[in-house]
Scaffold this active site. Structure first.
Site, PDB file in Angstrom:
ATOM      1  N   GLU A 144      41.208  33.345  14.725  1.00 13.40           N
ATOM      2  CA  GLU A 144      40.475  34.110  13.727  1.00 13.40           C
ATOM      3  C   GLU A 144      39.115  34.597  14.219  1.00 13.40           C
ATOM      4  O   GLU A 144      38.609  35.611  13.749  1.00 13.40           O
ATOM      5  CB  GLU A 144      40.268  33.273  12.460  1.00 13.40           C
ATOM      6  CG  GLU A 144      41.516  32.662  11.887  1.00 13.40           C
ATOM      7  CD  GLU A 144      42.468  33.686  11.306  1.00 13.40           C
ATOM      8  OE1 GLU A 144      42.329  34.879  11.632  1.00 13.40           O
ATOM      9  OE2 GLU A 144      43.350  33.297  10.546  1.00 13.40           O
ATOM     10  N   HIS A 175      42.312  23.819  14.859  1.00 12.75           N
ATOM     11  CA  HIS A 175      43.697  24.230  14.632  1.00 12.75           C
ATOM     12  C   HIS A 175      44.568  22.997  14.539  1.00 12.75           C
ATOM     13  O   HIS A 175      44.328  22.010  15.229  1.00 12.75           O
ATOM     14  CB  HIS A 175      44.189  25.127  15.786  1.00 12.75           C
ATOM     15  CG  HIS A 175      45.397  25.922  15.426  1.00 12.75           C
ATOM     16  ND1 HIS A 175      46.663  25.436  15.579  1.00 12.75           N
ATOM     17  CD2 HIS A 175      45.520  27.156  14.887  1.00 12.75           C
ATOM     18  CE1 HIS A 175      47.525  26.350  15.152  1.00 12.75           C
ATOM     19  NE2 HIS A 175      46.858  27.398  14.723  1.00 12.75           N
TER      20      HIS A 175
HETATM   21  N1  COA Z   1      34.523  22.921  11.403  1.00 11.61           N
HETATM   22  C1  COA Z   1      34.045  21.671  11.266  1.00 11.61           C
HETATM   23  N2  COA Z   1      34.814  20.573  11.259  1.00 11.61           N
HETATM   24  C2  COA Z   1      36.128  20.748  11.378  1.00 11.61           C
HETATM   25  C3  COA Z   1      36.702  22.034  11.525  1.00 11.61           C
HETATM   26  C4  COA Z   1      35.843  23.144  11.545  1.00 11.61           C
HETATM   27  N3  COA Z   1      36.308  24.377  11.678  1.00 11.61           N
HETATM   28  N4  COA Z   1      38.045  21.912  11.632  1.00 11.61           N
HETATM   29  C5  COA Z   1      38.308  20.600  11.545  1.00 11.61           C
HETATM   30  N5  COA Z   1      37.156  19.898  11.391  1.00 11.61           N
HETATM   31  C6  COA Z   1      37.015  18.442  11.316  1.00 11.61           C
HETATM   32  C7  COA Z   1      37.427  17.918   9.950  1.00 11.61           C
HETATM   33  O1  COA Z   1      36.325  17.903   9.068  1.00 11.61           O
HETATM   34  C8  COA Z   1      37.913  16.537  10.282  1.00 11.61           C
HETATM   35  O2  COA Z   1      36.800  15.715  10.463  1.00 11.61           O
HETATM   36  P1  COA Z   1      36.868  14.154  10.086  1.00 11.61           P
HETATM   37  O3  COA Z   1      37.879  13.573  11.054  1.00 11.61           O
HETATM   38  O4  COA Z   1      35.476  13.676  10.298  1.00 11.61           O
HETATM   39  O5  COA Z   1      37.329  14.077   8.648  1.00 11.61           O
HETATM   40  C9  COA Z   1      38.568  16.720  11.666  1.00 11.61           C
HETATM   41  O6  COA Z   1      37.915  17.853  12.257  1.00 11.61           O
HETATM   42  C10 COA Z   1      40.069  16.985  11.622  1.00 11.61           C
HETATM   43  O7  COA Z   1      40.297  18.038  10.675  1.00 11.61           O
HETATM   44  P2  COA Z   1      41.632  18.248   9.843  1.00 11.61           P
HETATM   45  O8  COA Z   1      41.274  18.879   8.559  1.00 11.61           O
HETATM   46  O9  COA Z   1      42.427  16.985   9.828  1.00 11.61           O
HETATM   47  O10 COA Z   1      42.399  19.244  10.750  1.00 11.61           O
HETATM   48  P3  COA Z   1      43.612  20.149  10.276  1.00 11.61           P
HETATM   49  O11 COA Z   1      44.612  20.116  11.373  1.00 11.61           O
HETATM   50  O12 COA Z   1      44.102  19.821   8.921  1.00 11.61           O
HETATM   51  O13 COA Z   1      42.875  21.550  10.142  1.00 11.61           O
HETATM   52  C11 COA Z   1      42.276  23.779  10.173  1.00 11.61           C
HETATM   53  C12 COA Z   1      43.151  22.692  10.825  1.00 11.61           C
HETATM   54  C13 COA Z   1      42.541  25.102  10.858  1.00 11.61           C
HETATM   55  C14 COA Z   1      42.649  23.880   8.682  1.00 11.61           C
HETATM   56  C15 COA Z   1      40.792  23.380  10.312  1.00 11.61           C
HETATM   57  O14 COA Z   1      40.458  23.229  11.662  1.00 11.61           O
HETATM   58  C16 COA Z   1      39.843  24.362   9.614  1.00 11.61           C
HETATM   59  O15 COA Z   1      39.602  24.247   8.413  1.00 11.61           O
HETATM   60  N6  COA Z   1      39.278  25.365  10.392  1.00 11.61           N
HETATM   61  C17 COA Z   1      38.406  26.350   9.797  1.00 11.61           C
HETATM   62  C18 COA Z   1      39.237  27.438   9.117  1.00 11.61           C
HETATM   63  C19 COA Z   1      39.939  28.346  10.115  1.00 11.61           C
HETATM   64  O16 COA Z   1      39.366  28.773  11.117  1.00 11.61           O
HETATM   65  N7  COA Z   1      41.206  28.622   9.804  1.00 11.61           N
HETATM   66  C20 COA Z   1      42.044  29.505  10.606  1.00 11.61           C
HETATM   67  C21 COA Z   1      43.098  28.724  11.320  1.00 11.61           C
HETATM   68  S1  COA Z   1      43.979  29.710  12.499  1.00 11.61           S
END
Ligand code: COA
Length: 364
Positions: free
Chosen positions: A309, A251
């Site tokens: 979720e 998140h």
């Molecule tokens: N599974 C695997 N790796 C994940 C991850 C997940 N669910 N969520 C984040 N990461 C990793 C990223 O690959 C990144 O790795 P890196 O530093 O090696 O590049 C790191 O964690 C940071 O991720 P980032 O994309 O910068 O975080 P964010 O704040 O932009 O993303 C979300 C937040 C929710 C978009 C992200 O966690 C995600 O895609 N989750 C899965 C989708 C989901 O459950 N969405 C509902 C949200 S309520």
């Protein structure tokens, strides 16, 4: 040359607007370090099992739109119904149908629009679901509450009070959550002086994406594909090695377990105890434990925890909802927050207009 000259340091762009404070709100407080969510002055845990109507009223009051009558599931205008028939016949997805159907609503002023939007949303989603399945739609029943009406309009059967409580808990849990992408979209549209229907139509579009509201379906698919707790480790490890994300984890704000996941897990446990499908619930818990362990191993220090979720998927599945209905059902709950933010934004009156840095070619 009018742009910054090459000698000047490039201005810092806040990619994703991370850490940028773009609004002051009385609607919800999201504490990502303590794992706490406060909605209109109440802790989520206090609101969770109460009727959704109560949360809508609290949010609208906090936004300064008091005096409104309680919200009810609303019958649809003919135009909306006709559009949903066409959308179902054309095979439109449930979020696309919701977006199009909301666009058919009109209201003379903001309070009327807010009622119409929140009240029509369950009817639109249930109507489209029934039409897509080849059944005739059902009108809301005046003797049923908001959550009960949604379940009734979907299935044609009067729901069990435990199911109603489960759905109320879900809707309250997702009703508002700070300045998330869809809420920001709604506020941006209202900030131009546009109407609430336009704002919420845009918000529905933003909610559709898998990084926002589109994750619970894939999260449940993952649990089903794993099938047995003993397969979880191998399956998840492979996914992470392929560089894929585990849906239902991570998140932008929460760096500890999402408090909404706790509330929904408890609601799911109650529901599954009642329906007797405890196996799926236990499997989901095993998948969650394996995912958290492997995320820490593959992404050390990123603090990736369970988000809303993951247990949403389990709870909504327990209520008998198809995965295609998960995101539209999220929209039904978030409609409370969207409309409240629209009221709040209208009162603050400032056009939202950030700036960009030009990094393209300059004329010779
Ligand atoms: N599974 C695997 N790796 C994940 C991850 C997940 N669910 N969520 C984040 N990461 C990793 C990223 O690959 C990144 O790795 P890196 O530093 O090696 O590049 C790191 O964690 C940071 O991720 P980032 O994309 O910068 O975080 P964010 O704040 O932009 O993303 C979300 C937040 C929710 C978009 C992200 O966690 C995600 O895609 N989750 C899965 C989708 C989901 O459950 N969405 C509902 C949200 S309520």
């Amino acid at each position: 040359m009018t742009m910054q000259s090459q000698a000047q340091p490039a201005p810092r762009v806040h990619e994703g607007l991370e850490g940028v404070l773009a609004a002051a709100t009385r609607l919800s407080l999201v504490d990502g370090e303590r794992g706490e969510l406060i909605v209109a002055g109440k802790r989520l845990e206090e609101l969770a099992g109460r009727p959704f109507e109560h949360t809508v009223a609290l949010l609208w009051k906090a936004a300064g739109a008091s005096g409104a009558a309680p919200v009810r599931a609303a019958a649809l205008p003919d135009l909306t119904l006709a559009l949903l028939r066409d959308a179902a016949a054309a095979g439109a997805g449930s979020m696309d149908a919701l977006r199009m159907a909301i666009g058919t609503l009109t209201a003379a002023e903001d309070a009327e629009a807010a009622h119409l939007l929140v009240g029509s949303c369950p009817t639109i989603v249930a109507t489209h679901a029934r039409l897509a399945a080849g059944s005739e739609p059902l009108a809301p029943r005046p003797d049923l509450g908001f959550a009960a009406n949604y379940l009734y309009m979907l299935s044609g059967a009067e729901p069990h009070p435990e199911q109603v409580r489960g759905l109320d808990t879900y809707l309250n849990t997702v009703a508002d959550h700070g300045l998330n992408a869809s809420t920001f979209t709604a506020r941006t549209i209202v900030s131009t002086g546009a109407d609430f229907v336009s704002a919420v139509t845009g918000a529905v579009g933003a909610l559709k994406g898998p990084l926002h509201g589109g994750a619970p379906g894939p999260a449940l698919d993952m649990v089903f594909e794993i099938g047995e707790a003993s397969r979880a480790d191998r399956y998840l490890r492979r996914k992470l090695e392929r560089g894929e994300r585990l849906m239902g984890f991570g998140h932008r704000i929460y760096k500890v377990r999402d408090p909404r996941a706790d509330v929904l897990e408890a609601a799911a446990a109650r529901m599954f105890a009642r329906t007797g499908d405890a196996r799926l619930y236990e499997l989901a818990r095993a998948v969650e434990a394996a995912a958290l362990r492997l995320l820490e191993e593959h992404k050390p220090g990123r603090r990736l925890a369970t988000n809303v979720e993951f247990y949403t998927a389990l709870l909504l599945h327990g209520l008998g909802l198809d995965t295609a209905l998960f995101t539209p059902t999220f929209a039904i709950g978030r409609m409370a927050g969207w409309t409240a933010h629209c009221f709040e934004q209208r009162a603050s009156g400032r056009l939202i207009r950030p700036q960009s840095v030009y990094v393209g070619a300059l004329p010779a």
